[in-house]
Motif scaffolding. Structure first.
Motif, PDB file in Angstrom:
ATOM      1  N   THR A  62       0.820  -1.216   0.000  1.00  0.00           N
ATOM      2  CA  THR A  62       0.000   0.000   0.000  1.00  0.00           C
ATOM      3  C   THR A  62       0.848   1.257   0.000  1.00  0.00           C
ATOM      4  OG1 THR A  62      -0.219  -0.081   2.408  1.00  0.00           O
ATOM      5  CG2 THR A  62      -1.983  -1.070   1.111  1.00  0.00           C
ATOM      6  N   ARG A  63       1.969   1.257   0.698  1.00  0.00           N
ATOM      7  CA  ARG A  63       2.779   2.462   0.791  1.00  0.00           C
ATOM      8  C   ARG A  63       3.798   2.618  -0.332  1.00  0.00           C
ATOM      9  NH1 ARG A  63       0.204   1.216   5.031  1.00  0.00           N
ATOM     10  NH2 ARG A  63      -0.266   2.637   6.691  1.00  0.00           N
ATOM     11  N   PHE A  64       4.265   1.500  -0.872  1.00  0.00           N
ATOM     12  CA  PHE A  64       5.320   1.552  -1.882  1.00  0.00           C
ATOM     13  C   PHE A  64       4.908   0.918  -3.203  1.00  0.00           C
ATOM     14  CE2 PHE A  64       7.437   1.527   2.268  1.00  0.00           C
ATOM     15  CZ  PHE A  64       8.208   2.674   2.158  1.00  0.00           C
ATOM     16  N   GLY A  65       3.614   0.762  -3.444  1.00  0.00           N
ATOM     17  CA  GLY A  65       3.136   0.120  -4.672  1.00  0.00           C
ATOM     18  C   GLY A  65       3.606   0.807  -5.937  1.00  0.00           C
ATOM     19  N   ALA A  66       3.563   2.131  -5.938  1.00  0.00           N
ATOM     20  CA  ALA A  66       4.006   2.864  -7.132  1.00  0.00           C
ATOM     21  C   ALA A  66       5.501   2.691  -7.356  1.00  0.00           C
ATOM     22  CB  ALA A  66       3.654   4.342  -6.988  1.00  0.00           C
ATOM     23  N   PHE A  67       6.274   2.691  -6.281  1.00  0.00           N
ATOM     24  CA  PHE A  67       7.721   2.488  -6.399  1.00  0.00           C
ATOM     25  C   PHE A  67       8.025   1.090  -6.918  1.00  0.00           C
ATOM     26  CE2 PHE A  67      11.548   0.764  -4.301  1.00  0.00           C
ATOM     27  CZ  PHE A  67      12.514   1.528  -4.952  1.00  0.00           C
ATOM     28  N   ILE A  68       7.321   0.094  -6.387  1.00  0.00           N
ATOM     29  CA  ILE A  68       7.552  -1.286  -6.822  1.00  0.00           C
ATOM     30  C   ILE A  68       7.199  -1.449  -8.293  1.00  0.00           C
ATOM     31  CG2 ILE A  68       6.789  -3.674  -6.527  1.00  0.00           C
ATOM     32  CD1 ILE A  68       6.360  -2.935  -3.525  1.00  0.00           C
ATOM     33  N   ALA A  69       6.074  -0.874  -8.713  1.00  0.00           N
ATOM     34  CA  ALA A  69       5.631  -0.990 -10.110  1.00  0.00           C
ATOM     35  C   ALA A  69       6.479  -0.148 -11.039  1.00  0.00           C
ATOM     36  CB  ALA A  69       4.167  -0.610 -10.216  1.00  0.00           C
ATOM     37  N   GLY A  70       7.191   0.839 -10.506  1.00  0.00           N
ATOM     38  CA  GLY A  70       8.012   1.699 -11.344  1.00  0.00           C
ATOM     39  C   GLY A  70       7.229   2.826 -11.983  1.00  0.00           C
ATOM     40  N   LYS A  71       6.057   3.132 -11.437  1.00  0.00           N
ATOM     41  CA  LYS A  71       5.238   4.199 -11.974  1.00  0.00           C
ATOM     42  C   LYS A  71       5.469   5.475 -11.203  1.00  0.00           C
ATOM     43  CE  LYS A  71       1.666   0.936 -13.255  1.00  0.00           C
ATOM     44  NZ  LYS A  71       0.312   0.454 -12.990  1.00  0.00           N
ATOM     45  N   LYS A  72       5.504   6.580 -11.921  1.00  0.00           N
ATOM     46  CA  LYS A  72       5.674   7.862 -11.267  1.00  0.00           C
ATOM     47  C   LYS A  72       4.301   8.389 -10.854  1.00  0.00           C
ATOM     48  CE  LYS A  72       9.873   9.139 -13.632  1.00  0.00           C
ATOM     49  NZ  LYS A  72      10.576  10.169 -14.386  1.00  0.00           N
ATOM     50  N   ARG A  73       4.269   9.049  -9.702  1.00  0.00           N
ATOM     51  CA  ARG A  73       3.025   9.635  -9.248  1.00  0.00           C
ATOM     52  C   ARG A  73       2.747  10.906 -10.027  1.00  0.00           C
ATOM     53  NH1 ARG A  73       2.944   9.146  -2.705  1.00  0.00           N
ATOM     54  NH2 ARG A  73       3.745   7.054  -2.602  1.00  0.00           N
ATOM     55  N   VAL A  74       1.473  11.114 -10.325  1.00  0.00           N
ATOM     56  CA  VAL A  74       1.058  12.331 -11.009  1.00  0.00           C
ATOM     57  C   VAL A  74       0.555  13.302  -9.946  1.00  0.00           C
ATOM     58  CG1 VAL A  74      -0.534  13.300 -12.693  1.00  0.00           C
ATOM     59  CG2 VAL A  74       0.442  11.017 -13.060  1.00  0.00           C
ATOM     60  N   ALA A  75       1.104  14.513  -9.963  1.00  0.00           N
ATOM     61  CA  ALA A  75       0.686  15.504  -8.988  1.00  0.00           C
ATOM     62  C   ALA A  75      -0.726  15.969  -9.294  1.00  0.00           C
ATOM     63  CB  ALA A  75       1.649  16.681  -8.990  1.00  0.00           C
ATOM     64  N   ALA A  76      -1.574  15.934  -8.290  1.00  0.00           N
ATOM     65  CA  ALA A  76      -2.971  16.321  -8.519  1.00  0.00           C
ATOM     66  C   ALA A  76      -3.183  17.791  -8.241  1.00  0.00           C
ATOM     67  CB  ALA A  76      -3.882  15.505  -7.598  1.00  0.00           C
TER      68      ALA A  76
END
Length: 76
Positions: A62-76
């Motif tokens: 839950t906390r590092f899912g984006a890091f694990i997947a290699g996806k960058k977060r989009v700033a909202a």
């Protein structure tokens, strides 16, 4: 899951599981002096498996899912 994602997950799991293993092993060793290694492991493994499955893996995903997947977060 690609190899880089698995590698990132492995690194995170290592950092999360190592301190828990040390704490549990220390407690079990203190409570069971004189026991053989296999006997201590028989006590330790169920606690470790439960902690990993119910606490560590959900926390990391839950906390590092984006890091694990290699996806960058989009700033909202």
């Amino acid at each position: 899951m690609s190899f880089p994602a698995r590698a990132r997950m492995a690194v995170l799991m290592t950092f999360a599981v190592y301190p828990v293993v040390v704490v549990y092993a220390t407690i079990v060793a203190a409570v069971t002096p004189g026991w053989e290694f296999w006997q201590r492991s028989m006590i330790l493994v169920p606690f470790m498996a439960t902690t990993i499955v119910f606490f560590i893996v959900p926390f990391i995903t839950t906390r590092f899912g984006a890091f694990i997947a290699g996806k960058k977060r989009v700033a909202a």
